[in-house]
Design an enzyme around this catalytic site. Structure first.
Site, PDB file in Angstrom:
ATOM      1  N   HIS A 110     -12.059  -0.176   2.067  1.00  0.00           N
ATOM      2  CA  HIS A 110     -10.721  -0.739   1.812  1.00  0.00           C
ATOM      3  C   HIS A 110     -10.807  -2.020   0.983  1.00  0.00           C
ATOM      4  O   HIS A 110      -9.987  -2.925   1.128  1.00  0.00           O
ATOM      5  CB  HIS A 110      -9.976  -1.000   3.123  1.00  0.00           C
ATOM      6  CG  HIS A 110      -9.726   0.227   3.940  1.00  0.00           C
ATOM      7  ND1 HIS A 110      -8.672   1.084   3.701  1.00  0.00           N
ATOM      8  CD2 HIS A 110     -10.412   0.762   4.980  1.00  0.00           C
ATOM      9  CE1 HIS A 110      -8.710   2.084   4.575  1.00  0.00           C
ATOM     10  NE2 HIS A 110      -9.764   1.919   5.347  1.00  0.00           N
ATOM     11  N   ASN A 182      -3.846   4.835   8.166  1.00  0.00           N
ATOM     12  CA  ASN A 182      -4.118   5.469   6.876  1.00  0.00           C
ATOM     13  C   ASN A 182      -2.915   6.305   6.459  1.00  0.00           C
ATOM     14  O   ASN A 182      -1.985   6.524   7.236  1.00  0.00           O
ATOM     15  CB  ASN A 182      -5.355   6.375   6.969  1.00  0.00           C
ATOM     16  CG  ASN A 182      -6.659   5.601   7.059  1.00  0.00           C
ATOM     17  OD1 ASN A 182      -6.744   4.468   6.601  1.00  0.00           O
ATOM     18  ND2 ASN A 182      -7.664   6.209   7.654  1.00  0.00           N
ATOM     19  N   HIS A 374      -7.105  -6.052  12.763  1.00  0.00           N
ATOM     20  CA  HIS A 374      -7.988  -5.706  13.876  1.00  0.00           C
ATOM     21  C   HIS A 374      -7.186  -4.853  14.873  1.00  0.00           C
ATOM     22  O   HIS A 374      -6.145  -5.306  15.362  1.00  0.00           O
ATOM     23  CB  HIS A 374      -8.488  -6.984  14.547  1.00  0.00           C
ATOM     24  CG  HIS A 374      -9.346  -6.775  15.746  1.00  0.00           C
ATOM     25  ND1 HIS A 374     -10.089  -5.642  15.957  1.00  0.00           N
ATOM     26  CD2 HIS A 374      -9.586  -7.585  16.820  1.00  0.00           C
ATOM     27  CE1 HIS A 374     -10.740  -5.756  17.108  1.00  0.00           C
ATOM     28  NE2 HIS A 374     -10.450  -6.918  17.642  1.00  0.00           N
TER      29      HIS A 374
END
Length: 714
Positions: A110, A182, A374
């Protein structure tokens, strides 16, 4: 009334730039109207009353980092004009040392991304299943969203075939919640211990560092053909989902199953979905390849331009809700297996709020590059499950941020700061910006008056949900329900339209055709045989190989899910780019009318002319946004022809637009441009009329479906 000259996004300064270098001292210009800094809070979450620009450059004069004004920054301090540079040149040393340390390690995956600020508004539908405050009716929460590719480096292209990241940071009043997902709802692996393997296989070959940002090479296909739990994700990636038209037209998925807890302590299992209001649309493969050279920044430019133009992209957030049973399955599908989805026909997506992105970052590095996500950033009412991929991510993301951002205090960077009070007793470390008074950063204590105290549920504490743990032995193994690697791939492929299936076959043929080893191609065909015989045969023919027989039984008629196809519906067209070709022979009044009509439909009109400047029609002028030298069809969702310039570049524009199944519209002399490109005026998706407004009405209807797929089928 139609706007005569709607603004064209892309101005780097936001004000009229003089030709000569300015010499009169002025204050630094403010950020552009479409940009916004992170909301100002202290390192411990207290709102700060800072004026706009307070964290940017101050004053009219160049200074050192310590605020001393400078008279020269073009020449180093030397012992004579032709002499050596002196070590005492503190300004040179400060300037060059900072430059030498400007870069931080890019993300392992990413790395290439783009981001925007926005707001999430909850509709209250989730209040029955979660106590999370930001999901209660009427709650409005600031968000920062980062979209990204997975495989490529920071310098790679936007439009490569790849999975896209869709990470959202909610700055809630109960703490930061990160939904790190995603644009594909399934993943390559079931257990996080295999994450280094799939990334190493998909990244460029380690000996030559090629190919960059793509999966069309031997190591990737070697891995996924041997490691068949990757089959479903690979198939999604080979579909049109792997080359999205825009971040604004891309679904997002939380991938994992999460646990929600309501005010009564009742639990449910959920899967998160982001549904774009503009619909889910993709590029065609040739467009993706062209854009890699013509505009490798296409997706980040598209997002920033849409926001600058006021076409704010929106997504509805939804959840699929499942009973929290001991088995943690639904309709025979293991909810802890991240390689599987639950079809929406079995568990409808319930919409719980809407997100709008309405401001671009002020500084890419400070915000887009330094933002730290996170999955363990949770809030009361949302908890994790025992999904082994999610369990590993809970460790890996925190470990990564410490490495990338230079220590454990990355949460104090402005873009990462919580908007809730922070009293964590964590002290010191690199880049500590909090000022912690007192003598007792521990508990229990009396020297700090007992503070901080522990909270209970009545004080909205985060409480790990008590969940039973099944009896078993300590072992490296997985449940047998994880062993089905093909039924979900069949579900996805069977649900596609015929044109989408053809694109999947083309993608496999291209990717495997780029592999060197024959054994890898043969092995990949065995995998395809277990999905669909027709798909396998088509790809095998393209590779010049025989189609193998399946090695697993394809029992029964495969399921279908209408939600998995991108074709068949119509959607809003806000922010769509419409090119208008016109030369100096065009009727400028009609071109102006076309520009206004496109803008009134909430699309973005871009006039394409033979030169820069304006089209001058006497009493009427129209600004030219692109020239025949700078325009290419891939930038536009539709093309209008107001004249027929005898320029081969215009013929290329028309030919590519037609070949890529986009809408074409003409009026007056523009119809001749169709003849130059050998396009029949009555072909599907071609609109001709005497009046530009009538043409644009037809074009708007076609844009809602994204492409004229009848043309491809013909």
């Amino acid at each position: 009334m139609f706007e005569k000259n709607p603004p064209v996004p892309g101005s780097p300064a936001g004000f009229e730039v003089p030709v000569e270098e300015p010499t009169t001292p002025t204050d630094p210009p403010p950020a552009k109207p479409d940009q916004r800094e992170p909301i100002p809070v202290t390192a411990t979450g207290t709102p700060e009353d800072l004026p706009d620009g307070a964290r940017g450059p101050q004053g009219r004069y160049l200074t050192t980092a310590q605020g001393a004004r400078l008279t020269d920054t073009d020449h180093s301090l030397k012992a004579g004009r032709r002499g050596p540079t002196l070590l005492q040149d503190h300004h040179f040393r400060e300037k060059i040392t900072h430059f030498d340390h400007e870069r931080i390690p890019e993300r392992a995956v990413h790395a290439r991304g783009a981001a925007a600020h926005g707001v999430f508004r909850a509709n209250g539908a989730a209040s029955k299943i979660t106590r999370a405050g930001f999901l209660q009716k009427g709650a409005e929460t600031p968000v920062f969203v980062r979209f990204s590719t997975v495989l490529g480096s920071r310098g790679s292209a936007d439009t490569v075939r790849d999975t896209r990241g869709f990470a959202t940071k909610f700055y809630t009043e109960e703490g930061t919640f990160d939904l790190v997902g995603n644009n594909i709802p399934v993943f390559f692996i079931q257990d996080a211990i295999k994450f280094p393997d799939v990334v190493h296989a998909a990244k460029p070959h380690p000996d030559r560092e090629i190919p960059q940002a793509q999966s069309a090479h031997d190591t990737f296909w070697d891995f996924v053909s041997l490691h068949t739990e990757a089959t479903a994700h690979t198939l999604w990636n080979m579909s049109d989902r792997g080359i999205p038209r825009s971040y604004r037209m891309m679904e997002g998925f939380g991938v994992h199953t999460f646990r929600m807890v309501n005010a009564d302590g009742e639990t449910s299992l959920v899967k998160f979905h982001w549904k774009p209001r503009l619909g889910v649309h993709s590029l065609v493969w040739e467009e993706a390849q062209l854009l890699g050279g013509i505009d490798p920044d296409f997706h980040r430019r598209d997002l920033a331009d849409a926001i600058e133009a006021g076409a704010y992209p929106e997504w509805d957030l939804g959840v699929q809700v499942f009973p929290d049973t001991p088995e943690q399955t639904f309709e025979g599908i293991d909810l802890l297996d991240p390689t599987k989805i639950v079809p929406e026909e079995l568990a409808p997506v319930q919409l719980i709020g809407t997100m709008q992105l309405n401001a671009n970052p002020t500084n890419f590095f400070a915000e887009t590059e330094q933002v730290a996500f996170h999955p363990g950033h949770l809030v009361p009412g949302i908890d994790v499950t025992d999904d082994p991929l999610l369990q590993g991510r809970l460790f890996s993301y925190l470990d990564t941020q410490i490495s990338r951002l230079g220590g454990p205090n990355f949460g104090q960077l402005p873009i990462n700061r919580p908007h809730a009070p922070v009293n964590d007793m964590l002290r010191d470390g690199m880049h500590q910006t909090g000022i912690h008074p007192g003598a007792a950063p521990y508990r229990p204590n009396s020297l700090g008056a007992g503070c901080p105290f522990l909270a209970g549920a009545e004080e909205a504490a985060f409480i790990d949900v008590p969940a039973p743990v099944s009896a078993g032995v300590k072992e490296r193994a997985q449940p047998s329900s994880y062993d089905d690697h093909f039924s979900q791939a069949r579900l996805f492929y069977t649900s596609l339209s015929e044109v989408e299936k053809q694109h999947v076959a083309d993608a496999y043929s291209f990717e495997l055709g780029k592999c060197f080893e024959q054994a890898i191609k043969e092995r990949a065909l065995r995998v395809l045989a277990n999905i669909d015989a027709g798909l396998c045969a088509t790809v095998a023919a393209g590779l010049g190989l025989p189609a193998p027989e399946p090695t697993v039984a394809l029992a029964g008629e495969p399921l279908r899910s209408e939600a998995l196809s991108q074709v068949g519906a119509t959607w809003p067209i806000e922010g769509r780019m419409v090119g208008i070709v016109a030369d100096d022979s065009a009727d400028v009044a009609e071109v102006a009318k076309a520009v206004a009509a496109v803008a009134a439909a909430k699309a973005v009109p871009l006039v394409i002319g033979p030169h820069g400047g304006k089209l001058d029609g006497g009493r009427k002028e129209v600004p030219i946004s692109r020239t025949f030298a700078t325009a290419r069809s891939v930038e536009y969702d539709a093309l209008l022809l107001a004249s027929a310039p005898a320029d081969p570049r215009v013929r290329v524009l028309v030919d590519e637009t037609f070949r890529h199944c986009k809408a074409l519209g003409t009026w007056g002399a523009g119809t001749e441009a169709l003849e130059h490109a050998a396009v029949h005026p009555e072909a599907p998706g071609v609109v001709t009329a005497d009046d530009p407004e009538a043409v644009i009405t037809g074009i708007v209807d076609l844009l809602g479906a994204h492409r004229v797929w009848e043309r491809a089928q013909a």
